[in-house]
Every structure is written in C-alpha cells, then in structure tokens.
Design a protein around this motif. Structure first.
Motif, PDB file in Angstrom:
ATOM      1  N   TYR A  90       0.852  -1.196   0.000  1.00  0.00           N
ATOM      2  CA  TYR A  90       0.000   0.000   0.000  1.00  0.00           C
ATOM      3  C   TYR A  90       0.888   1.246   0.000  1.00  0.00           C
ATOM      4  CZ  TYR A  90      -4.040  -2.916   1.203  1.00  0.00           C
ATOM      5  OH  TYR A  90      -5.038  -3.854   1.199  1.00  0.00           O
ATOM      6  N   TYR A 102      -3.833   3.392  -0.141  1.00  0.00           N
ATOM      7  CA  TYR A 102      -4.334   2.780  -1.367  1.00  0.00           C
ATOM      8  C   TYR A 102      -3.427   1.621  -1.755  1.00  0.00           C
ATOM      9  CZ  TYR A 102      -7.296   6.895  -1.899  1.00  0.00           C
ATOM     10  OH  TYR A 102      -8.223   7.881  -1.691  1.00  0.00           O
ATOM     11  N   ARG A 115       0.295   4.560  -7.486  1.00  0.00           N
ATOM     12  CA  ARG A 115      -0.472   3.396  -7.912  1.00  0.00           C
ATOM     13  C   ARG A 115       0.278   2.542  -8.929  1.00  0.00           C
ATOM     14  NH1 ARG A 115      -6.650   4.333  -9.535  1.00  0.00           N
ATOM     15  NH2 ARG A 115      -6.631   4.864  -7.316  1.00  0.00           N
TER      16      ARG A 115
END
Length: 296
Positions: A90, A102, A115
């Motif tokens: 994460y 995230y 990401r």
C-alpha cells in the motif's frame, strides 16, 4: 402534420418528476441522518486508537491527524482501521486533511510510491523504472539491498558492532595487554564501476581483566609463556642482588683491611722494646758533648 401534445399531460409529467426528486432527496436525507446516528464521534476508548469517529459496523470512519485510513476486507465487508504507516503493498496519499492508504496496482509489488510506480518488488523480481522485471537490462547493475537496477552501485556498509573481548593469542588471561576487535557488515555489494567498501574491521589495544590465569594445568598453552616472563623478572632481580652483594663484599674487605692496619700500628707502638739508651741516642756521653763544643 405535427402532432400537438396536450398541455395537461405535460403538467402531469412535470409534477411526477418533481415528486420523485423530492422523494429521492428525502430518502437520502433520512439515510444520512440514520448514518450519523450510527456513527460515534470520540477518541479512545469509545473508538479504536487513532480514530476520531467510528461505527460498530464499519470500524473507523475518520482518523486523527498523522494517521492513515486503511480499509481491510473481511469477507464481503470492508472495515476501516487507522494506522500510522501504510503496510506493505500500500502507499499513503494526502488529500487536504484526509489521509488514506491505497493498494499498489503493479504486479508482484511489495512497496510503491504511487499506484503504478513500484519501489520494491517481491522476490525474485527486481524493480526497474517503477516496474517489476525478472532481471536487470544491459548497462544496469543489481543492488542487493534496495533490490533495484542502477547504472552504478556503490558499496554500502552498516554500523559498527560492539567491541569484542580483550584477548591475546586466543587467551583472556596470562598477559597484561591484548587486542579487542569490532567489525561491520556489507549491506550492498559494489558494482565493477562503483566505489569499493571502506574499512570493515578495527582493532585497539586493551588491558586484560585477569592478569594471571588461575588454572594453569588445564590451560597449558599459556603456562610456558607465563613461566618465561616470570623467569626473566627473577633473573633481573638476581643480577641486581649480585651487584649489591659484590659492592657489600668490597666494602667489608676495605673496612677489614683498614681495621687490621690500625690494629697492627697500635700493637707495634704498645709492644716496642726499650733497648740500650746510649745506642738509641737517649743518653748523651761527655765525649760527644766535647766534640760538639770543639766544632763550635
């Protein structure tokens, strides 16, 4: 010909749309009110640690400052947890006063900056330009500590360890001084074009705790060395004693000779014979007196 819609139908349809919209807004408002009633606003022990508001069903809803909200899935439900740092796989994202963890979207990624940019990959993959690859391309070298590909890898060492025991020739007793060592590990091996590793081992002089060994029978390796040094000290002392004894003997001999000479002189004076006073010129005869007068 164009067909004309009656105005009555248009008014009815508009009224239906307005009523449906009002009903939807009312249901949303009621749902929000019910959700607010289910949510508890407070700190520990009302809510778990790090939470500023929580729910019995959904866990943490909002977190305190400097905490990240992490959604943990258990079956078909997600439950919020407030953590100080995001776990592996994460990355943390700041949005005004809200922080949330995230999940990394890159395959075989262990830690990421965003990401789609991976900083550390799972074994046996290697990180290269934000992606996980099986091996480094040409012109790149593998860094075993950070597990990524670089054009140049310098040697990286860890901190110094503690100093070891003071020993000499593998022994901890029997000597006055010895040596203590400490070392540090190589965390990242250098590439052929990188900087080499600095000093990895250090030694210093130290004083042994036990000057003499207690048991010399079981530890035979240090006994000869100990006897040799002791014998040297004894020999030095013997030499000094010999010199002192020689000096004392010489002094005694001198004193003895002086004493003997004094005693001999004293004895001679004490035991001297009287003899003839005329021969010894102690009594002067008349002939001698006349001879002396004639001379005058």
């Amino acid at each position: 010909m164009t067909q004309h819609v009656p105005t009555m139908q248009i008014c009815v349809s508009l009224n239906l749309i307005i009523l449906s919209w009002e009903f939807l807004t009312w249901t949303v408002h009621v749902g929000a009110v019910q959700r607010e009633k289910r949510t508890i606003k407070g700190f520990y022990p009302l809510c778990p640690r790090g939470c500023s508001s929580c729910s019995a069903v959904n866990g943490c809803v909002t977190c305190q400052p400097h905490y990240f909200l992490l959604l943990v899935r258990t079956g078909m439900r997600q439950r919020g947890v407030c953590t100080y740092t995001c776990p592996a796989g994460y990355y943390g994202l700041h949005r005004h006063a809200f922080r949330k963890c995230y999940k990394c979207q890159t395959e075989n990624c262990e830690a990421c900056y965003s990401r789609h940019y991976c900083s550390r990959c799972q074994a046996p993959y290697v990180a290269y330009q934000g992606q996980c690859v099986t091996s480094c391309p040409d012109g790149q070298h593998y860094a075993n500590h950070s597990k990524d590909c670089r054009p140049k890898v310098d040697c990286m060492v860890g901190p110094w360890g503690d100093w070891g025991k003071c020993t000499r020739e593998g022994l901890t007793c029997g000597y006055k001084y010895g040596e203590a060592k400490r070392s540090r590990d190589v965390l990242e091996n250098p590439s052929p074009n990188g900087n080499s590793c600095p000093e990895l081992e250090q030694t210093k002089r130290c004083k042994l705790v036990n000057r003499f060994c207690v048991d010399l029978l079981t530890n035979k390796s240090e006994a000869p060395r100990y006897n040799r040094r002791r014998q040297k000290r004894l020999n030095r002392r013997k030499k000094k004693l010999r010199k002192l004894r020689r000096k004392l003997r010489k002094r005694k001999r001198r004193n003895r000779l002086r004493k003997r000479t004094r005693q001999r002189k004293y004895r001679k004076k004490k035991t001297r014979p009287l003899g003839n006073p005329v021969e010894d010129n102690l009594v002067i005869s008349p002939e001698v007196i006349l001879a002396r007068v004639e001379k005058l």
